[in-house]
Design a protein around this motif. Structure first.
Motif, PDB file in Angstrom:
ATOM      1  N   ASP A   1      -2.164  10.326 -22.286  1.00 54.69           N
ATOM      2  CA  ASP A   1      -2.539  11.590 -21.524  1.00 54.69           C
ATOM      3  C   ASP A   1      -1.298  11.580 -20.875  1.00 54.69           C
ATOM      4  O   ASP A   1      -0.626  11.003 -19.778  1.00 54.69           O
ATOM      5  CB  ASP A   1      -3.540  11.058 -20.552  1.00 54.69           C
ATOM      6  N   ILE A   2      -0.570  12.781 -21.222  1.00 55.86           N
ATOM      7  CA  ILE A   2       0.846  13.037 -20.635  1.00 55.86           C
ATOM      8  C   ILE A   2       0.701  13.611 -19.175  1.00 55.86           C
ATOM      9  O   ILE A   2       1.936  13.198 -18.688  1.00 55.86           O
ATOM     10  CB  ILE A   2       1.448  14.160 -21.695  1.00 55.86           C
ATOM     11  N   ASP A   3      -0.362  14.323 -18.623  1.00 54.02           N
ATOM     12  CA  ASP A   3      -0.304  14.318 -17.352  1.00 54.02           C
ATOM     13  C   ASP A   3      -0.335  13.202 -16.354  1.00 54.02           C
ATOM     14  O   ASP A   3       0.246  13.265 -15.393  1.00 54.02           O
ATOM     15  CB  ASP A   3      -1.586  15.541 -17.022  1.00 54.02           C
ATOM     16  N   LYS A   4      -1.044  12.257 -16.968  1.00 56.41           N
ATOM     17  CA  LYS A   4      -1.048  11.148 -16.109  1.00 56.41           C
ATOM     18  C   LYS A   4       0.253  10.215 -16.074  1.00 56.41           C
ATOM     19  O   LYS A   4       0.696   9.630 -15.123  1.00 56.41           O
ATOM     20  CB  LYS A   4      -2.201  10.221 -16.727  1.00 56.41           C
ATOM     21  N   ILE A   5       1.033  10.514 -17.306  1.00 59.04           N
ATOM     22  CA  ILE A   5       2.252   9.841 -17.412  1.00 59.04           C
ATOM     23  C   ILE A   5       3.236  10.533 -16.549  1.00 59.04           C
ATOM     24  O   ILE A   5       3.952   9.854 -15.744  1.00 59.04           O
ATOM     25  CB  ILE A   5       2.828   9.923 -18.738  1.00 59.04           C
ATOM     26  N   ALA A   6       3.127  11.869 -16.600  1.00 67.93           N
ATOM     27  CA  ALA A   6       3.936  12.780 -15.624  1.00 67.93           C
ATOM     28  C   ALA A   6       3.551  12.258 -13.990  1.00 67.93           C
ATOM     29  O   ALA A   6       4.568  12.262 -13.207  1.00 67.93           O
ATOM     30  CB  ALA A   6       3.587  14.245 -15.761  1.00 67.93           C
ATOM     31  N   MET A   7       2.490  12.003 -13.685  1.00 68.58           N
ATOM     32  CA  MET A   7       1.972  11.521 -12.577  1.00 68.58           C
ATOM     33  C   MET A   7       2.749  10.259 -11.915  1.00 68.58           C
ATOM     34  O   MET A   7       3.462  10.027 -10.727  1.00 68.58           O
ATOM     35  CB  MET A   7       0.606  11.432 -12.263  1.00 68.58           C
ATOM     36  N   MET A   8       2.862   9.600 -13.316  1.00 70.14           N
ATOM     37  CA  MET A   8       3.262   7.955 -12.741  1.00 70.14           C
ATOM     38  C   MET A   8       5.003   8.212 -12.676  1.00 70.14           C
ATOM     39  O   MET A   8       5.711   7.573 -12.005  1.00 70.14           O
ATOM     40  CB  MET A   8       3.187   7.204 -13.875  1.00 70.14           C
ATOM     41  N   ASP A   9       5.511   8.971 -13.555  1.00 75.07           N
ATOM     42  CA  ASP A   9       6.784   9.508 -13.313  1.00 75.07           C
ATOM     43  C   ASP A   9       6.938  10.006 -11.856  1.00 75.07           C
ATOM     44  O   ASP A   9       8.223   9.483 -11.374  1.00 75.07           O
ATOM     45  CB  ASP A   9       7.277  10.575 -14.194  1.00 75.07           C
ATOM     46  N   PHE A  10       6.534  10.859 -11.583  1.00 74.63           N
ATOM     47  CA  PHE A  10       6.569  11.356  -9.988  1.00 74.63           C
ATOM     48  C   PHE A  10       6.271  10.199  -9.195  1.00 74.63           C
ATOM     49  O   PHE A  10       7.244   9.832  -8.149  1.00 74.63           O
ATOM     50  CB  PHE A  10       5.345  12.330  -9.498  1.00 74.63           C
ATOM     51  N   LEU A  11       5.548   9.167  -9.199  1.00 73.10           N
ATOM     52  CA  LEU A  11       5.228   8.186  -8.368  1.00 73.10           C
ATOM     53  C   LEU A  11       6.251   7.105  -8.361  1.00 73.10           C
ATOM     54  O   LEU A  11       6.865   6.751  -7.320  1.00 73.10           O
ATOM     55  CB  LEU A  11       3.880   7.364  -8.713  1.00 73.10           C
ATOM     56  N   CYS A  12       6.988   7.022  -9.444  1.00 67.45           N
ATOM     57  CA  CYS A  12       8.183   5.949  -9.767  1.00 67.45           C
ATOM     58  C   CYS A  12       9.314   6.509  -8.861  1.00 67.45           C
ATOM     59  O   CYS A  12      10.053   6.087  -8.221  1.00 67.45           O
ATOM     60  CB  CYS A  12       8.548   5.830 -11.107  1.00 67.45           C
ATOM     61  N   ASP A  13       9.553   7.782  -9.020  1.00 68.70           N
ATOM     62  CA  ASP A  13      10.689   8.637  -8.408  1.00 68.70           C
ATOM     63  C   ASP A  13      10.317   8.504  -6.929  1.00 68.70           C
ATOM     64  O   ASP A  13      11.480   8.220  -6.281  1.00 68.70           O
ATOM     65  CB  ASP A  13      10.760  10.161  -8.860  1.00 68.70           C
ATOM     66  N   ASN A  14       9.223   8.826  -6.411  1.00 68.45           N
ATOM     67  CA  ASN A  14       8.862   8.886  -5.080  1.00 68.45           C
ATOM     68  C   ASN A  14       9.055   7.601  -4.387  1.00 68.45           C
ATOM     69  O   ASN A  14       9.775   7.377  -3.333  1.00 68.45           O
ATOM     70  CB  ASN A  14       7.570   9.590  -5.025  1.00 68.45           C
ATOM     71  N   TYR A  15       8.445   6.437  -4.946  1.00 69.45           N
ATOM     72  CA  TYR A  15       8.450   5.220  -4.395  1.00 69.45           C
ATOM     73  C   TYR A  15       9.953   4.568  -4.560  1.00 69.45           C
ATOM     74  O   TYR A  15      10.283   3.455  -3.856  1.00 69.45           O
ATOM     75  CB  TYR A  15       7.450   4.113  -4.901  1.00 69.45           C
ATOM     76  N   GLY A  16      10.573   4.897  -5.631  1.00 68.15           N
ATOM     77  CA  GLY A  16      12.084   4.524  -5.920  1.00 68.15           C
ATOM     78  C   GLY A  16      12.095   3.298  -6.570  1.00 68.15           C
ATOM     79  O   GLY A  16      12.499   2.144  -6.251  1.00 68.15           O
ATOM     80  N   VAL A  17      11.370   3.260  -8.089  1.00 67.90           N
ATOM     81  CA  VAL A  17      11.529   2.147  -8.950  1.00 67.90           C
ATOM     82  C   VAL A  17      11.913   2.835 -10.412  1.00 67.90           C
ATOM     83  O   VAL A  17      11.419   3.898 -10.664  1.00 67.90           O
ATOM     84  CB  VAL A  17       9.962   1.470  -8.967  1.00 67.90           C
ATOM     85  N   ASP A  18      12.143   1.832 -11.154  1.00 67.66           N
ATOM     86  CA  ASP A  18      12.740   1.892 -12.514  1.00 67.66           C
ATOM     87  C   ASP A  18      11.315   2.272 -13.323  1.00 67.66           C
ATOM     88  O   ASP A  18      10.557   1.341 -13.374  1.00 67.66           O
ATOM     89  CB  ASP A  18      13.294   1.034 -12.860  1.00 67.66           C
ATOM     90  N   THR A  19      11.443   3.348 -14.013  1.00 67.56           N
ATOM     91  CA  THR A  19      10.178   3.679 -14.871  1.00 67.56           C
ATOM     92  C   THR A  19      10.052   2.756 -16.115  1.00 67.56           C
ATOM     93  O   THR A  19       9.043   2.388 -16.648  1.00 67.56           O
ATOM     94  CB  THR A  19      10.183   5.174 -15.407  1.00 67.56           C
ATOM     95  N   ILE A  20      10.997   2.376 -16.735  1.00 70.44           N
ATOM     96  CA  ILE A  20      11.041   1.344 -17.741  1.00 70.44           C
ATOM     97  C   ILE A  20      10.502  -0.066 -17.140  1.00 70.44           C
ATOM     98  O   ILE A  20       9.630  -0.471 -17.777  1.00 70.44           O
ATOM     99  CB  ILE A  20      12.646   1.149 -18.360  1.00 70.44           C
TER     100      ILE A  20
END
Ligand code: SF4
Length: 576
Positions: free
Chosen positions: A334-353
């Motif tokens: 689900d690309i929308d859920k992935i995009a939400m996770m991308d936002f959360l990683c950026d916001n909390y400051g963690v590496d997405t990989i």
């Protein structure tokens, strides 16, 4: 250009500018790795006062050279225990260059737990305690900085994960719209910034001008040829601008090298739904933008703006690595859920990989179900809040694997493998195993030749020729990472000798050098030597230059191959 040192040990942090001195001629990764290798005790604890955080622009940072705005962040890594250079886009590199700062070096460690902000402009440096910033997520933090300092700034910051000193923490850099979307993600560099008590560095280049080349006309001419070369190449001129890095999902899935369900299979049934083609279409439909540069002067523009179903900004266009890590590798389509996770990683400051690989390890442990995107989102919130479980996840795949007794943990030197399975692309396996950085695809991107047939072809399923391929690419990459150029220029450099020459001409015109291809090789080797030497002194041996053993034993469908490059061959990589 100067080095700016800020010692955080003092009650009133000590600020001093100094000449480049022994670091003259070094930029970007060459500069961060040289400073760390020469000045940091390799046996120190990464979160101690003895570690340093170096934030450097490239050799061409702050100049009018296209693509030259990358920023290198270096330190001893809390994740790998070795040297680290994490490379990012965003505005900081250009702004640093215009301010005449080759590198900011954060040193020492504050005695208390105060939080600091640093403001730098053409008149000087202000270091201030500001405990109102504590535990702010990156987006809120940047809004606050905009109110305080206006919109003509670039920020380098950490989210709560960095403040909690998690090994998966990133350093965020703002993009052209002043959003904290670009991250020096790998190796836990954010935790080192957190250990220095620094929440944000605000860079303001008001009333500065671009750095001037020694030979203005030759520089202009070379830059023109360089840009024309990038625009003419099918990858940098068409593929990346249209679909971003996520153009790779369908390609890598097709060749059977797309790590799925924590590196169990090489193809993901839901790949098409999360591909770059689908992403770009959604961005167009929803009023986002599939073609966007992450900093001024980028002509490839592989990035984009992603809107949610209601047409509101959600995050930048999630990149291939992010879509894979939090998508296919976890069974999420689900690309929308992935995009939400991308936002959360950026916001909390963690590496997405690192987070995607970690969540897949948690799924392997039975903590959540494969494909359960909502549970994965909850896990990321736990990271941001710093719950006990969140602190385990935020410390990465290796730590989480240990905490939950998982055998199949895809890491090298403690760092999670990116989005290419080494059993189906043997060359990238060599890079993962041997890079001083831990598993890192960007350190020697063999996919270019193994899969994309850029600059030649080496059969990805066979072990022959992979060590030499990875060696050459690791050397060339160390050089490109030092120039401040985005690594994506490499596609055009590999295929078009005139574009490669244009880059050299640009550097030579800028510095008054006479650099040739041979010098490029020597430069790249020098950088790798700094890094290898540091790791050696930190206690690394050749046994650390290996993949986890399951890659040698478990055949990967659909090709049913294992990783076949012999240990003795890996040991020859740095014998040049
Ligand atoms: S090509 Fe992509 S990653 Fe590179 S500088 Fe441009 S937008 Fe940033």
């Amino acid at each position: 250009m100067k080095i700016l040192r800020i010692n955080m040990s003092e009650d009133a942090p000590e600020v001093k500018f100094e000449d480049l001195g022994q670091y003259e001629g070094l930029g970007g990764r060459a500069l961060t790795s040289a400073i760390i290798s020469k000045e940091v005790d390799p046996l120190c604890h990464p979160l101690s006062a003895d570690n340093k955080l170096v934030i450097a622009c490239g050799l061409l940072g702050g100049s009018a050279a296209a693509m030259s705005g990358r920023t290198s962040v270096g330190c001893k890594s809390p994740l790998t225990g070795g040297i680290k250079e994490a490379n990012s886009g965003g505005q900081a590199g250009q702004v640093l260059g215009r301010l005449g700062i080759a590198a900011i070096v954060l040193e020492g460690k504050p005695k208390g737990d105060d939080t600091y902000k640093i403001y730098i402009n053409k008149n000087g440096v202000k270091v201030e305690k500001d405990n109102s910033l504590k535990m702010l997520p990156n987006y809120d933090l940047i809004e606050k900085m905009k109110k305080e300092f206006g919109e003509k700034i670039a920020c380098v910051s950490i989210g709560p994960a960095g403040e909690m000193k998690m090994s998966g923490a990133s350093v965020a850099l703002t993009d052209m719209e002043l959003r904290p979307t670009r991250h020096a993600g790998r190796g836990g560099v954010g935790a080192v910034m957190g250990s220095k008590g620094v929440k944000v560095i605000v860079l303001d280049d008001t009333e500065t001008t671009p750095r001037q080349p020694k030979n203005v006309e030759a520089f202009k001419e070379a830059n023109k040829k360089f840009v024309a070369g990038l625009q003419k190449h099918p990858v940098t001129g068409q593929g990346l601008p249209a679909y971003g890095t996520n153009v790779l999902t369908n390609i890598i899935n097709e060749v059977g090298a797309y790590p799925t369900y924590n590196f169990k299979e090489g193809r993901f049934a839901g790949a098409r739904k999360i591909s770059g083609e689908v992403e770009a279409e959604l961005e167009k439909q929803r009023g986002g933008n599939p073609t966007h540069g992450c900093h001024r002067g980028c002509v490839i523009r592989c990035s984009g703006i992603y809107h949610d179903k209601d047409g509101h900004y959600l995050t930048k266009q999630p990149e291939y690595e992010t879509v894979w890590a939090l998508g296919g590798n976890c069974g999420v389509d689900d690309i929308d859920k992935i995009a939400m996770m991308d936002f959360l990683c950026d916001n909390y400051g963690v590496d997405t990989i690192e987070m995607g690989a970690t969540i897949a390890v948690a799924m392997e442990a039975g903590l959540l179900k494969w494909g359960d995107a909502d549970a994965a989102i909850n896990l990321l919130h736990e990271v941001g809040k710093g719950t006990h479980l969140g602190r385990i996840i935020g410390n990465g795949a290796a730590f989480t694997g240990k905490a939950f007794g998982v055998e199949r943990v895809p890491v090298v030197k403690g760092q999670a493998l990116p989005a290419y399975d080494p059993r189906a692309v043997q060359g990238i396996g060599v890079t993962y195993a041997t890079s001083p950085m831990g598993a890192d695809h960007t350190a020697g991107y063999s996919i270019a030749l193994n899969v994309l047939k850029t600059g030649g072809f080496v059969d990805p399923l066979k072990p022959e020729g992979q060590v030499e391929l990875s060696r050459n690419l690791q050397i060339a990459t160390a050089f490109v990472d030092s120039t401040g150029m985005c690594l994506f220029i490499a596609f055009a450099l590999l295929d078009q000798p005139e574009t490669n020459q244009a880059l050299l001409d640009m550097l030579n015109a800028f510095y008054g050098w006479n650099m040739t291809d041979k010098d490029v090789v020597e430069y790249g080797k020098k950088v790798l030597k700094f890094e290898r030497d540091f790791n050696l002194r930190a206690g690394f041996t050749k046994e650390h230059d290996r993949l986890p053993r399951f890659f040698y034993k478990e055949p990967l469908p659909p090709h049913n191959t294992v990783f076949q490059v012999k240990d003795e061959e890996l040991d020859q990589l740095f014998n040049w």
